[in-house]
Design an enzyme around this catalytic site. Structure first.
Site, mmCIF file in Angstrom:
data_model
loop_
_atom_site.group_PDB
_atom_site.id
_atom_site.type_symbol
_atom_site.label_atom_id
_atom_site.label_comp_id
_atom_site.label_asym_id
_atom_site.label_seq_id
_atom_site.Cartn_x
_atom_site.Cartn_y
_atom_site.Cartn_z
ATOM 1 N N ASP A 99 -10.411 33.719 -8.029
ATOM 2 C CA ASP A 99 -11.004 35.045 -8.227
ATOM 3 C C ASP A 99 -11.336 35.197 -9.712
ATOM 4 O O ASP A 99 -10.451 35.109 -10.566
ATOM 5 C CB ASP A 99 -9.988 36.127 -7.809
ATOM 6 C CG ASP A 99 -10.661 37.371 -7.281
ATOM 7 O OD1 ASP A 99 -10.224 37.887 -6.235
ATOM 8 O OD2 ASP A 99 -11.651 37.807 -7.908
ATOM 9 N N ASP A 205 -15.508 39.014 -9.156
ATOM 10 C CA ASP A 205 -15.150 40.423 -9.013
ATOM 11 C C ASP A 205 -16.219 41.333 -9.619
ATOM 12 O O ASP A 205 -16.594 41.149 -10.775
ATOM 13 C CB ASP A 205 -13.813 40.629 -9.741
ATOM 14 C CG ASP A 205 -13.194 41.972 -9.455
ATOM 15 O OD1 ASP A 205 -12.868 42.225 -8.285
ATOM 16 O OD2 ASP A 205 -13.062 42.768 -10.394
ATOM 17 N N GLU A 257 -18.991 39.529 -5.648
ATOM 18 C CA GLU A 257 -18.687 40.842 -5.071
ATOM 19 C C GLU A 257 -19.623 41.812 -5.762
ATOM 20 O O GLU A 257 -19.523 42.037 -6.973
ATOM 21 C CB GLU A 257 -17.230 41.241 -5.325
ATOM 22 C CG GLU A 257 -16.884 42.519 -4.607
ATOM 23 C CD GLU A 257 -15.726 43.280 -5.211
ATOM 24 O OE1 GLU A 257 -15.519 43.198 -6.425
ATOM 25 O OE2 GLU A 257 -15.019 43.977 -4.454
ATOM 26 N N HIS A 330 -8.702 42.609 0.802
ATOM 27 C CA HIS A 330 -7.509 43.240 0.231
ATOM 28 C C HIS A 330 -7.773 44.680 -0.236
ATOM 29 O O HIS A 330 -6.853 45.374 -0.680
ATOM 30 C CB HIS A 330 -7.003 42.401 -0.937
ATOM 31 C CG HIS A 330 -7.965 42.364 -2.071
ATOM 32 N ND1 HIS A 330 -9.112 41.595 -2.057
ATOM 33 C CD2 HIS A 330 -7.988 43.051 -3.226
ATOM 34 C CE1 HIS A 330 -9.778 41.795 -3.179
ATOM 35 N NE2 HIS A 330 -9.126 42.680 -3.907
ATOM 36 N N ASP A 331 -9.058 45.091 -0.194
ATOM 37 C CA ASP A 331 -9.412 46.466 -0.597
ATOM 38 C C ASP A 331 -9.698 47.370 0.592
ATOM 39 O O ASP A 331 -9.967 48.567 0.399
ATOM 40 C CB ASP A 331 -10.698 46.453 -1.439
ATOM 41 C CG ASP A 331 -10.522 45.806 -2.792
ATOM 42 O OD1 ASP A 331 -11.505 45.227 -3.285
ATOM 43 O OD2 ASP A 331 -9.399 45.863 -3.344
HETATM 44 O O1 TEU Z 1 -13.082 45.826 -6.103
HETATM 45 C C1 TEU Z 1 -14.297 46.457 -6.459
HETATM 46 C C2 TEU Z 1 -14.407 47.774 -5.814
HETATM 47 O O2 TEU Z 1 -15.440 48.381 -5.775
HETATM 48 C C3 TEU Z 1 -13.177 48.387 -5.316
HETATM 49 O O3 TEU Z 1 -13.138 49.626 -5.935
HETATM 50 C C4 TEU Z 1 -13.221 48.468 -3.791
HETATM 51 O O4 TEU Z 1 -14.493 48.237 -3.281
HETATM 52 C C5 TEU Z 1 -12.809 49.859 -3.411
HETATM 53 O O5 TEU Z 1 -11.517 49.980 -3.893
HETATM 54 C C6 TEU Z 1 -12.876 50.064 -1.904
HETATM 55 O O6 TEU Z 1 -12.570 51.424 -1.686
HETATM 56 C C7 TEU Z 1 -12.724 44.753 -6.963
HETATM 57 C C8 TEU Z 1 -11.420 44.174 -6.443
HETATM 58 O O7 TEU Z 1 -11.626 43.652 -5.132
HETATM 59 C C9 TEU Z 1 -10.410 45.298 -6.442
HETATM 60 O O8 TEU Z 1 -9.177 44.870 -5.853
HETATM 61 C C10 TEU Z 1 -10.176 45.713 -7.890
HETATM 62 O O9 TEU Z 1 -9.298 46.837 -7.901
HETATM 63 C C11 TEU Z 1 -11.503 46.116 -8.557
HETATM 64 O O10 TEU Z 1 -12.567 45.215 -8.295
HETATM 65 C C12 TEU Z 1 -11.331 46.123 -10.074
HETATM 66 O O11 TEU Z 1 -11.134 44.813 -10.507
#
Ligand code: TEU
Ligand code: CA
Length: 563
Positions: A99, A205, A257, A330-331
């Site tokens: 990542d 990311d 992403e 994971h989000d």
């Molecule tokens: O997530 C990017 C993002 O937009 C997140 O805010 C996510 O889509 C949102 O929480 C969904 O509701 C990436 C990573 O995957 C996330 O875990 C990190 O917190 C974020 O970037 C900051 O690095």
């Protein structure tokens, strides 16, 4: 399918290391734990493992706040543990994708500690510093009204620096200034360092946010900060530069992403000429149950919206760029809780299998999220103290405590439905203490259904979600029509049925899914009699009838012996 790149024929498995397997009894998942589970992953049939960030970090955003790109977070183990994992994975034919979090660092990174020292410091321009604005009452306010993704202002005043710095995410995650060439040089050098260790690629990311329009900082915006910065003025220049200066010469996979990506932007990010990335994550599918206040709501998705979004991306990128396919990560909340039905064991089992079938027979690389292959469900947390996620806790603080826009009871219901912690409860390995994840109490609560919903129980049950995923993955990786076929939606309006075909010179596939808890009927002649059944989630099937959450896939091969 001779010259098709390996990442188009792969199934990726996302590992949230902190919650995967704890090898040393401290309640936190670690790299040695992943190594211990490689045979499970090999047996599942996946090809690539995406590890969420394992670099040194204070853990404010569970590792998405990096303080040293060249070392492993102590809690996850050592660089030797990582090299052992990489070697053992490669020995099993598994690839490792890291990542890459380079839109921002931790505020404990050496660069930031230098940058905030003075305006003259050589690291000052590594980050985005601006003077505040004097309000009518003489009070100093941030440069603009942008909000952070984790609630509050996207600007933090730093008294040592005498200015505000931009953080689209947490206060402890200052955004890097990609317009400053030394930043790009540092990032590209670090990427090559990891690639020379032998990793097989990067998940990048929020990579669509790295190019900020300096003029935008002077303007307020009604939308959330990170959407203002998406697809910025120099983004494609920087990614082409990254391809030349960091990725060239390596046989690797890159997935961006890309919040707020559009079809036309995706065609550039993931162009078939590989001038930038190999594929992107779009978030329109994740927004089908969003609302004006974003994800904090009671809204249930509409199947017609899911089909509209999936069809748009299948048609939009076909022949021009490559899709990624995911229901969760994971989000995001757990797929079967959000898009399926957990009201009974039968509907849980059938809908988990149906969701995988409906999505993964589309064109694109499937991304499974740890536990999805077991049909793991949302956490079911009842108390605010059960939550760990900076985004969830920040939203509660802002919406309930500060602005009093949402009641406690409503917010607890919204968190239960949409908190990122739903996906972060420990992987459920068996029915032993802490679901076999750890000998010690884990950093976050274990879902109470681990007593029956776990990998060991499902390995012994031929009708389990796990066994279905194994069958499905084998088909997906071998079938040429899945990889190359065109897409047609046969019924865009139904709120119960998702019926689509994939079509190529090798033949045609029919993918029928019932997203409802009622039996549905369809035209028996829709599928030719000579088509064979590839996979289904009920024993036997009756043409023209789909039972509750039934899925069925037929295939008719025109060029014999190639499927
Ligand atoms: O997530 C990017 C993002 O937009 C997140 O805010 C996510 O889509 C949102 O929480 C969904 O509701 C990436 C990573 O995957 C996330 O875990 C990190 O917190 C974020 O970037 C900051 O690095
Ligand atoms: Ca551990």
């Amino acid at each position: 399918m001779g010259n098709i790149p390996w990442w188009k024929r792969s199934v990726v498995y996302e590992i949230y290391v902190r919650s995967f397997f704890d090898s040393n009894g401290d309640g936190i998942g670690d790299l040695a734990g992943v190594t211990e589970k490689l045979d499970y992953l090999k047996d599942l049939g996946v090809d690539v493992l995406w590890l969420t960030p394992i670099y040194e970090s204070p853990g404010d955003d569970n590792g998405y706040d990096i303080s040293d790109y060249y070392s492993i977070m102590d809690l996850f183990g050592t660089m030797e543990d990582f090299k052992t994992l990489l070697t053992c994975a490669h020995e099993r034919g598994l690839r490792i994708v890291m990542d890459l979090v380079v839109n921002h660092t931790s505020d404990e990174h050496a660069w930031f500690l230098e940058s905030r020292k003075s305006a003259e410091n050589p690291y000052r321009d590594y980050y985005i510093w601006r003077d505040g604005k004097e309000a009518a009452d003489g009070e100093m306010t941030p440069p603009n009204n942008w909000s952070s993704s984790f609630s509050g202002s996207a600007w933090q005043y730093d008294s040592a620096a005498g200015q505000y710095y931009l953080h689209l995410f947490g206060r402890k995650q200052p955004d890097l200034n990609w317009d400053h060439e030394p930043v790009r040089e540092e990032i590209f050098r670090m990427m090559r360092w990891w690639l020379d260790l032998g990793i097989d690629g990067f998940r990048m990311d929020v990579i669509s946010l790295i190019s900020k329009d300096p003029g935008a900082f002077l303007r307020d915006s009604a939308i959330r900060g990170h959407s203002v910065c998406a697809n910025g003025p120099r983004i494609h220049e920087y990614l082409r530069e990254m391809r030349r200066r960091a990725l060239a010469g390596y046989d690797v996979m890159t997935v961006g992403e890309t919040p707020a990506v559009t079809i036309s932007e995706a065609k550039r990010y993931a162009a078939a000429d590989q001038s930038e990335l190999d594929m992107v994550f779009q978030f329109e599918l994740m927004d089908v149950d969003g609302g004006e206040s974003g994800k904090w709501n009671d809204t249930r998705y509409r199947l017609s919206d899911v089909k509209r979004v999936l069809g748009k991306w299948q048609k939009g990128l076909y022949g021009a760029a490559w899709n990624s396919l995911f229901w969760n990560n994971h989000d995001q909340p757990r797929a079967v809780s959000r898009f399926g039905d957990t009201s009974s064991r039968l509907f849980w089992n059938k809908s988990a299998k149906m969701l995988a079938t409906a999505l993964y027979f589309l064109q694109g690389t499937p991304y499974l999220y740890q536990g999805e292959e077991l049909g793991m469900t949302n956490a079911g947390f009842e108390s605010l103290s059960d939550y760990r996620d900076i985004e969830s806790l920040g939203a509660y603080e802002e919406l309930v405590s500060q602005k009093k826009l949402v009641s406690h009871a409503d917010m607890m219901r919204y968190l239960k439905k949409s908190s990122r912690d739903n996906a972060r409860t420990p992987m459920q390995w068996d029915d032993g203490p802490f679901a076999g994840f750890s000998r010690a109490r884990p950093w976050i609560g274990v879902n109470e259904n681990y007593t029956w919903l776990n990998a060991r129980a499902q390995a012994a049950d031929p009708d389990s979600v796990l066994h279905y995923y194994k069958r499905l993955i084998r088909i997906l990786r071998e079938d040429p029509i899945v990889c190359e076929g065109g897409y047609e939606d046969l019924d865009k309006d139904s709120e119960a049925l998702y019926l689509y075909t994939r079509n190529s010179k090798e033949g045609r596939i029919w993918v029928f899914s019932n997203f409802s808890d009622k039996e549905q009927r369809l035209d028996e002649e829709i599928v030719p009699r000579e088509a064979r059944c590839l996979i289904g989630n009920y024993d036997g099937h009756q043409r023209g009838i789909l039972r509750a959450y039934e899925c069925i896939v037929y295939e008719y091969v025109t060029i014999h012996g190639t499927a």
